[in-house]
Write an enzyme that holds these catalytic residues in place. Sequence first.
Site, PDB file in Angstrom:
ATOM      1  N   GLU A  30      -8.483 -28.824 -56.586  1.00 28.47           N
ATOM      2  CA  GLU A  30      -9.855 -29.216 -56.225  1.00 28.47           C
ATOM      3  C   GLU A  30     -10.867 -28.617 -57.200  1.00 28.47           C
ATOM      4  O   GLU A  30     -11.929 -29.189 -57.427  1.00 28.47           O
ATOM      5  CB  GLU A  30     -10.093 -28.785 -54.762  1.00 28.47           C
ATOM      6  CG  GLU A  30     -11.436 -29.164 -54.179  1.00 28.47           C
ATOM      7  CD  GLU A  30     -12.484 -28.104 -54.405  1.00 28.47           C
ATOM      8  OE1 GLU A  30     -13.670 -28.472 -54.477  1.00 28.47           O
ATOM      9  OE2 GLU A  30     -12.132 -26.912 -54.534  1.00 28.47           O
ATOM     10  N   PHE A  68     -11.694 -29.856 -41.882  1.00 29.59           N
ATOM     11  CA  PHE A  68     -12.480 -28.726 -42.403  1.00 29.59           C
ATOM     12  C   PHE A  68     -11.932 -27.405 -41.863  1.00 29.59           C
ATOM     13  O   PHE A  68     -11.785 -26.429 -42.595  1.00 29.59           O
ATOM     14  CB  PHE A  68     -13.952 -28.879 -42.035  1.00 29.59           C
ATOM     15  CG  PHE A  68     -14.551 -30.168 -42.541  1.00 29.59           C
ATOM     16  CD1 PHE A  68     -14.735 -30.381 -43.900  1.00 29.59           C
ATOM     17  CD2 PHE A  68     -14.893 -31.186 -41.660  1.00 29.59           C
ATOM     18  CE1 PHE A  68     -15.264 -31.575 -44.376  1.00 29.59           C
ATOM     19  CE2 PHE A  68     -15.422 -32.381 -42.121  1.00 29.59           C
ATOM     20  CZ  PHE A  68     -15.600 -32.579 -43.481  1.00 29.59           C
ATOM     21  N   LEU A  69     -11.607 -27.382 -40.576  1.00 30.17           N
ATOM     22  CA  LEU A  69     -11.080 -26.159 -39.979  1.00 30.17           C
ATOM     23  C   LEU A  69      -9.724 -25.807 -40.580  1.00 30.17           C
ATOM     24  O   LEU A  69      -9.450 -24.641 -40.870  1.00 30.17           O
ATOM     25  CB  LEU A  69     -10.960 -26.325 -38.457  1.00 30.17           C
ATOM     26  CG  LEU A  69     -10.424 -25.102 -37.706  1.00 30.17           C
ATOM     27  CD1 LEU A  69     -11.349 -23.903 -37.888  1.00 30.17           C
ATOM     28  CD2 LEU A  69     -10.239 -25.411 -36.224  1.00 30.17           C
ATOM     29  N   GLY A  70      -8.873 -26.805 -40.781  1.00 26.16           N
ATOM     30  CA  GLY A  70      -7.546 -26.557 -41.358  1.00 26.16           C
ATOM     31  C   GLY A  70      -7.638 -25.777 -42.658  1.00 26.16           C
ATOM     32  O   GLY A  70      -6.946 -24.768 -42.866  1.00 26.16           O
ATOM     33  N   ASP A  71      -8.548 -26.211 -43.508  1.00 25.12           N
ATOM     34  CA  ASP A  71      -8.758 -25.563 -44.804  1.00 25.12           C
ATOM     35  C   ASP A  71      -9.278 -24.127 -44.634  1.00 25.12           C
ATOM     36  O   ASP A  71      -8.809 -23.190 -45.271  1.00 25.12           O
ATOM     37  CB  ASP A  71      -9.753 -26.442 -45.587  1.00 25.12           C
ATOM     38  CG  ASP A  71     -10.388 -25.738 -46.756  1.00 25.12           C
ATOM     39  OD1 ASP A  71      -9.669 -25.052 -47.485  1.00 25.12           O
ATOM     40  OD2 ASP A  71     -11.609 -25.897 -46.942  1.00 25.12           O
ATOM     41  N   GLN A  72     -10.235 -23.949 -43.716  1.00 23.67           N
ATOM     42  CA  GLN A  72     -10.873 -22.641 -43.537  1.00 23.67           C
ATOM     43  C   GLN A  72      -9.915 -21.584 -42.975  1.00 23.67           C
ATOM     44  O   GLN A  72     -10.099 -20.389 -43.213  1.00 23.67           O
ATOM     45  CB  GLN A  72     -12.089 -22.775 -42.609  1.00 23.67           C
ATOM     46  CG  GLN A  72     -13.248 -23.533 -43.237  1.00 23.67           C
ATOM     47  CD  GLN A  72     -14.338 -23.861 -42.225  1.00 23.67           C
ATOM     48  OE1 GLN A  72     -14.541 -23.142 -41.259  1.00 23.67           O
ATOM     49  NE2 GLN A  72     -15.043 -24.953 -42.450  1.00 23.67           N
ATOM     50  N   HIS A 126      -8.843 -29.551 -50.894  1.00 16.90           N
ATOM     51  CA  HIS A 126      -9.329 -28.196 -50.623  1.00 16.90           C
ATOM     52  C   HIS A 126      -8.219 -27.346 -50.012  1.00 16.90           C
ATOM     53  O   HIS A 126      -8.001 -26.196 -50.399  1.00 16.90           O
ATOM     54  CB  HIS A 126     -10.504 -28.254 -49.623  1.00 16.90           C
ATOM     55  CG  HIS A 126     -11.836 -28.111 -50.250  1.00 16.90           C
ATOM     56  ND1 HIS A 126     -12.624 -29.192 -50.575  1.00 16.90           N
ATOM     57  CD2 HIS A 126     -12.549 -27.016 -50.603  1.00 16.90           C
ATOM     58  CE1 HIS A 126     -13.747 -28.764 -51.099  1.00 16.90           C
ATOM     59  NE2 HIS A 126     -13.736 -27.449 -51.132  1.00 16.90           N
ATOM     60  N   GLN A 177     -17.463 -17.530 -46.112  1.00 13.62           N
ATOM     61  CA  GLN A 177     -16.059 -17.887 -46.386  1.00 13.62           C
ATOM     62  C   GLN A 177     -15.398 -16.872 -47.315  1.00 13.62           C
ATOM     63  O   GLN A 177     -14.196 -16.656 -47.250  1.00 13.62           O
ATOM     64  CB  GLN A 177     -15.961 -19.292 -46.994  1.00 13.62           C
ATOM     65  CG  GLN A 177     -15.938 -20.380 -45.955  1.00 13.62           C
ATOM     66  CD  GLN A 177     -15.657 -21.750 -46.554  1.00 13.62           C
ATOM     67  OE1 GLN A 177     -15.279 -21.883 -47.715  1.00 13.62           O
ATOM     68  NE2 GLN A 177     -15.846 -22.781 -45.764  1.00 13.62           N
TER      69      GLN A 177
END
Length: 342
Positions: free
Chosen positions: A10, A282-286, A306, A100
């Site tokens: 990414e 989005f949560l999966g990545d975070q 990401h 993050q």
Amino acid sequence: MIVIDGSYGEGGGQILRTSVALSVITGKPVKIIKIRANRPNPGLRPQHLHGILALKELSNAKVKGAEVGSTALEFIPGKAEPKHVRVPVKTAGSITLVLQALLPAMAFTGGSFEITGGTDVPWSPPVDYLKNVTLFALEKMGLKVELELKRRGHYPKGGGLVTGRVEPWEERKPLVALEWGRIERFGGISHATNLPAHVAERQAKAAKERLEDLYSAPAEIETEVSRSLGPGSGIVVWAETDSLRLGGDALGKRGKPAEAVGREAADELIEALTLRKATDKFLGDQLIPFLAFAGGEIGVTEITNHLVTNVWVVEQFLGKTFEVEGEVGEPGVVKVVKRVEI
């Protein structure tokens, strides 16, 4: 020294945030080269710099190349210790993107933070998503984070203020969250800053109607009207399931009806729910940096670039840690195959 290619996958700021956080956690020096090399304005941007400087302060690090436009960065961490970290982002640079970088490292030290900048800005998670979706999942993993929104900040003026505290992560609980079975309720926050109250109300009403058209679970969306340096509006909605929370969000802009903003957030959430996976994309990545230390497996609505890039960065520091099932752009499962002990 670990060398990370900042143009990998990414190729954005996430590589920096995860790399420097893991450098602090592991004590391993890192050099990141080709920072954002494939972007129209390569190198470090102000919002990336602030995350790095926050981690420098937390870990008493030595840093080379920490300036706007730099395409290479060396970060040599010292001893990380609990501190009150102040991060004054002068622009509308995203507060949540600074967090993050800061939260994974602070999980291992504890401490508190005070960050100014943008709370609700394009291309980054809104603060209400972080507070109500991300932190909800992290609490299931045993990590306690208090976060308080003191003032909103929108593009271009910023001026938002977020404070908080992170307790040291004593008990790291594996997270197993593959699919959801039922929706308990819908929640949400619709806000209008330096704008009439009806903007927040119309956003909330449109989102609530869209969700209640399709689901029988109750929807309660709070409205908030506030003052800050500049105008702006937005809405975050989430579904509280028997597993985790999935979210959807949208920002207002000049000429975009409030009803369209509310429906956009609801539709993003509805799209995520149709796949029945426990985490939205989005949560999966975070969750990736935290999962490495907690263990478990999650179902994600989409394997994003990401997410795959974040997994790659983690494994540069920790060795083979994850198994990712599914193609980029498709739903999938991320499984921890070797939980890291620190």
